[in-house]
Structure formats: C-alpha cells, structure tokens
Scaffold this motif. Sequence first.
Motif, PDB file in Angstrom:
ATOM      1  N   LYS A   4       0.334  -1.416  -0.038  1.00 46.90           N
ATOM      2  CA  LYS A   4      -0.225  -0.462  -0.552  1.00 46.90           C
ATOM      3  C   LYS A   4       0.816   1.305  -0.173  1.00 46.90           C
ATOM      4  O   LYS A   4       1.924   0.968   0.326  1.00 46.90           O
ATOM      5  N   ILE A   5       0.006   2.478  -0.552  1.00 45.10           N
ATOM      6  CA  ILE A   5       0.609   3.766  -0.764  1.00 45.10           C
ATOM      7  C   ILE A   5       0.314   4.510   0.565  1.00 45.10           C
ATOM      8  O   ILE A   5      -0.251   4.274   1.070  1.00 45.10           O
ATOM      9  N   THR A   6       2.172   4.630   1.228  1.00 49.13           N
ATOM     10  CA  THR A   6       1.747   5.188   2.829  1.00 49.13           C
ATOM     11  C   THR A   6       1.361   6.720   2.621  1.00 49.13           C
ATOM     12  O   THR A   6       2.526   7.323   1.399  1.00 49.13           O
ATOM     13  N   ALA A   7       0.776   7.504   3.392  1.00 44.32           N
ATOM     14  CA  ALA A   7       0.227   8.742   2.883  1.00 44.32           C
ATOM     15  C   ALA A   7       0.579   9.436   4.233  1.00 44.32           C
ATOM     16  O   ALA A   7      -0.012   8.924   5.310  1.00 44.32           O
ATOM     17  N   VAL A   8       0.416  11.187   4.714  1.00 43.75           N
ATOM     18  CA  VAL A   8       0.614  11.549   5.356  1.00 43.75           C
ATOM     19  C   VAL A   8       0.625  13.068   5.064  1.00 43.75           C
ATOM     20  O   VAL A   8       0.616  13.100   4.149  1.00 43.75           O
ATOM     21  N   ILE A   9      -0.613  13.558   5.923  1.00 41.80           N
ATOM     22  CA  ILE A   9      -1.320  14.800   6.015  1.00 41.80           C
ATOM     23  C   ILE A   9      -0.907  16.215   6.358  1.00 41.80           C
ATOM     24  O   ILE A   9      -1.003  15.323   8.110  1.00 41.80           O
ATOM     25  N   ALA A  10      -0.317  17.132   6.112  1.00 42.61           N
ATOM     26  CA  ALA A  10       0.052  17.968   7.058  1.00 42.61           C
ATOM     27  C   ALA A  10      -0.960  19.040   6.693  1.00 42.61           C
ATOM     28  O   ALA A  10      -0.917  19.721   5.670  1.00 42.61           O
ATOM     29  N   GLU A  11      -1.606  19.612   8.268  1.00 38.61           N
ATOM     30  CA  GLU A  11      -2.791  20.849   7.731  1.00 38.61           C
ATOM     31  C   GLU A  11      -2.919  20.910   8.994  1.00 38.61           C
ATOM     32  O   GLU A  11      -3.614  20.262  10.273  1.00 38.61           O
ATOM     33  N   ASP A  12      -3.358  22.037   9.345  1.00 37.35           N
ATOM     34  CA  ASP A  12      -3.415  23.025  10.668  1.00 37.35           C
ATOM     35  C   ASP A  12      -4.461  22.914  11.774  1.00 37.35           C
ATOM     36  O   ASP A  12      -4.731  23.170  12.340  1.00 37.35           O
TER      37      ASP A  12
END
Length: 228
Positions: A4-12
């Motif tokens: 699986k493609i690993t994703a990270v979200i950077a959002e305040d």
Amino acid sequence: MLNKITAVIAEDDFRIADIHEKFLNKFNEIEVAGKALNGSQTIEMLTEKTPDLLILDIYMPDMLGSDLLPIIREGFPKVSIIMITAATDKDFIEKALSYGVENYLIKPVNRERFDEVILDFIKKYTLLNSKQEINQKYVDLLFGNKEIEKPGKETELPKGIDEITLRKVKNVLLVKNQGLSAEEVGNEIGASRITARRYLEYLSSIKEAKAEVVYGIVGRPERKYYPI
C-alpha cells in the motif's frame, strides 16, 4: 501485488485533515499513516513513517509549508508531495514547481478533482514500481503526455462517452493492473455497472483494453477487462 502507498497529511485545521483522510481512505491502494498539525510535526512524521505521499498545506502555525520544501527535498528526496492550500500567490506556485511538487490544489477542493489527482498519482506510482518495459508509451503514461494527434484523426467521442469518465475508467484499469468486471469498475468510479460496461466496451473497440470471458466458482461466465 504492490504494498500500500503510505500517506501523511500536514494540515493545521484538524477538521480539514479529517476530510482529506476520509477522501484518501476511499482508495484501497492508500493507507494514511498519520496527520501533522504544523511544520515540526511534519518533519517528525516524515522521519518516523517514511511515507510515499505527503499532502501538504502552506499556511501552518510555525512555518510555511513552502519553506518546508527544501528541507523535505534534502532529507526525504523520494517522497511525493501534493499541496492543498488556500494560497494563490504566484511565488508559492513557482516554488512548488521548482521543488517537484506533483500537484497543487486550491481550497476549497472539489471532491471530483481531488479523486482525479489521487488517481493520477496512484497510476504514476504503480507504473514506477512495475516491471513494465520502458518505452515511449511507458514514458508518456508516466509524464501524463497525451498522444500526438495525426492529421485528419477523428477526435470526437461517440455519443454517450464522456472524456472525464473515460479517463477515470482508463486510470482504474491501469492502477489495478488486473482483470476487472464492469461492476468492479463501476464501484471504483461511482457509476452503475451498465455505464462502466459501455465505457469498457468502447475502450475494447479502440484497442485500449481487452476483454476476456472467465468462469467463476459456480461456472457462471463473467466478462473481465484488462489494460493494454
């Protein structure tokens, strides 16, 4: 089968981060590994999770996401970045381009557009990690190049075939890279089985997909479609 493609979200804004996570969870190929609320947390998350994809906002409380780009490219050169932000300043867009950002979406993001961008990314990721022969067609798919039209070539699609839906169907076949039924394709693009089959049959007629009849456990024949 690829991992699986690993994703990270950077959002305040945690509410927006939750929406983006919900959008991403629609894709079976993607797993959200974490969410960061500021720039320093983003670097920590990249270090801990080593994701394949970073969804990055520009306006964060401790630093601009655009100022993170050189740091990310220095320490995490292989991570792909899609920026989702309210920032419309041309300088931000130019900086995103210069640091190899995959795409740039302006808030509020239309769900259909979000899905298109993520599908394109999955297709590219799958191609890069496949064993497909490297030729011009492979490179054109990777870089999103459209086929050069020959003089006199008919470009009008037949009645009942929409360009956007056609692209979605083609992307699903490429990303899954396996035989899919019309019902499975319809579920992926949010359309009925009948609609999906119309597009699949059209792709088969122009030699951009191939159809095979397979037999299930109970012996019932089913038509499966494969990318070409």
